[in-house]
Design an enzyme around this catalytic site. Sequence first.
Site, PDB file in Angstrom:
ATOM      1  N   PRO A 103       0.802  -1.243   0.000  1.00  0.00           N
ATOM      2  CA  PRO A 103       0.000   0.000   0.000  1.00  0.00           C
ATOM      3  C   PRO A 103       0.827   1.282   0.000  1.00  0.00           C
ATOM      4  O   PRO A 103       0.282   2.358  -0.167  1.00  0.00           O
ATOM      5  CB  PRO A 103      -0.820  -0.120   1.285  1.00  0.00           C
ATOM      6  CG  PRO A 103      -0.042  -1.033   2.147  1.00  0.00           C
ATOM      7  CD  PRO A 103       0.661  -1.992   1.230  1.00  0.00           C
TER       8      PRO A 103
ATOM      9  N   LYS B  78      -1.568   2.445  -4.609  1.00  0.00           N
ATOM     10  CA  LYS B  78      -1.853   2.095  -6.006  1.00  0.00           C
ATOM     11  C   LYS B  78      -2.893   0.998  -6.201  1.00  0.00           C
ATOM     12  O   LYS B  78      -3.350   0.781  -7.327  1.00  0.00           O
ATOM     13  CB  LYS B  78      -0.546   1.665  -6.693  1.00  0.00           C
ATOM     14  CG  LYS B  78       0.439   2.808  -6.874  1.00  0.00           C
ATOM     15  CD  LYS B  78      -0.177   3.915  -7.704  1.00  0.00           C
ATOM     16  CE  LYS B  78       0.733   5.132  -7.785  1.00  0.00           C
ATOM     17  NZ  LYS B  78       0.018   6.284  -8.381  1.00  0.00           N
TER      18      LYS B  78
HETATM   19  C1  PHB Z   1      -4.651   5.524   3.376  1.00  0.00           C
HETATM   20  O1  PHB Z   1      -5.183   4.456   3.771  1.00  0.00           O
HETATM   21  O2  PHB Z   1      -5.156   6.654   3.601  1.00  0.00           O
HETATM   22  C2  PHB Z   1      -3.360   5.461   2.588  1.00  0.00           C
HETATM   23  C3  PHB Z   1      -2.692   4.244   2.483  1.00  0.00           C
HETATM   24  C4  PHB Z   1      -1.509   4.198   1.761  1.00  0.00           C
HETATM   25  C5  PHB Z   1      -0.998   5.372   1.177  1.00  0.00           C
HETATM   26  C6  PHB Z   1      -1.681   6.573   1.290  1.00  0.00           C
HETATM   27  C7  PHB Z   1      -2.869   6.621   2.009  1.00  0.00           C
HETATM   28  O3  PHB Z   1       0.171   5.346   0.486  1.00  0.00           O
END
Ligand code: PHB
Length: 391
Positions: free
Chosen positions: A292, A296
């Site tokens: 995560p 993406k």
């Molecule tokens: C989120 O869950 O808000 C989130 C997760 C991974 C990211 C950015 C935001 O890179």
Amino acid sequence: MRTQVAIIGAGPAGLLLGQLLALGGIDTVILERHSRSHVLGRIRAGVLEQGTVDVLQEAGVGERLKAKGLPHEGFELAFDGQRHRIDLAGLTGRQVTVYGQTEVTRDLMDARAAAGLTSIYQASEVSLHDFDGTAPRVRWRMKGRVHELRCDYIAGCDGFHGVSRASVPASALRLFERVYPFGWLGVLCDTPPVAEELIYANHPRGFALCSMRSRTRSRYYLQCDLTERVEDWSDERFFEELRRRLDAPAAERLITGPSIEKSIAPLRSFVAEPMRFGRLCLAGDAAHIVPPTGAKGLNLAVADVRTLARALLARYRAGSETELDDYSAKCLRRVWKTVRFSWWMTTLMHRFPESSEFGQRIQEAELGYLVGSRAASTALAENYVGLPFED
Ligand code: PHB
Ligand code: APR
């Protein structure tokens, strides 16, 4: 029962495909093994590329997104006690939008229900048949009875643990995987975010991310060992550790509150090639998984679905299978570029238990080069806002 395209899975990929095909007059049935509320109860990421926003607006589900989505023109990288802003808009002319995946899923579910389209929830024992021929079928059990759906095509949008990819003979698949030696402990709480923009922190104690869902709902993550258990992390322990990984001003600004969700997710990179098998096409997490870090997962699923919807529309409108024949290769070109970026950002921002002192110095040198070079920051920014669609 009969339809033109059977869609397995009512996550963002399946629902968006159903919506795009419906706008093109193509009949679909979605089969989902869980309930609507269970699907909506999942907490997932929340950063949308501009291309994703455009596709959702094209699909007619952009109204709430436009009203509630938060435009973000940059984010910050924190290391060595300092924060460095990556100016997405200044470097690329583009931005991202913060809008929870749960909201995207809800908007798509509401649109499908409003159109009176068929979604079958709590369908158990879904099985796929004859997709290597010209008359594929899907079966499932519900209320003690076995049901069958005849169709022209099956879209496998059922995620990493779904039945679609598992229905393909192993000899027809090439799998690529990297499992990371840590997880993300995530907390959702109804408190104002610690900063206006996201903060990605590389700290000797481990990675931390400060994100948000709105101006009153925050989302925080801590890199943790895979042996960690959620029940060992009280809110107090979580926020104390988060403060230790943030720079002093951010740590002082942090407003804590009771967690409304807390979970640990493993990180992996995964790609299955190819993404099409006769009348079965895989899209989204069914075909690939990214860590995560680069936000993406949803964006890549949307890109697959945009390509698949156009290919199916060309097949039904013009009788041409050319785009379907190119579906897998076209998706995989974007998939691998996105998998690379997500792997690179994960490698850059996390502490690896087995990393040597040399490896640690290389990571520090790359961070210093990145924030000091317009060219390097631009490369990061153009991947983060989303690479252009091929067509
Ligand atoms: C989120 O869950 O808000 C989130 C997760 C991974 C990211 C950015 C935001 O890179
Ligand atoms: N039969 C029917 N439905 C199934 C089956 C099955 N055998 N197996 C899984 N499903 C359903 C799941 O319950 C889920 O609702 O398929 C759906 C798949 O949705 P996602 O896992 O969300 O995958 P996708 O739609 O590709 O969206 C990708 O979701 O998980 C996140 O990080 C991921 O952001 C990315 C996005």
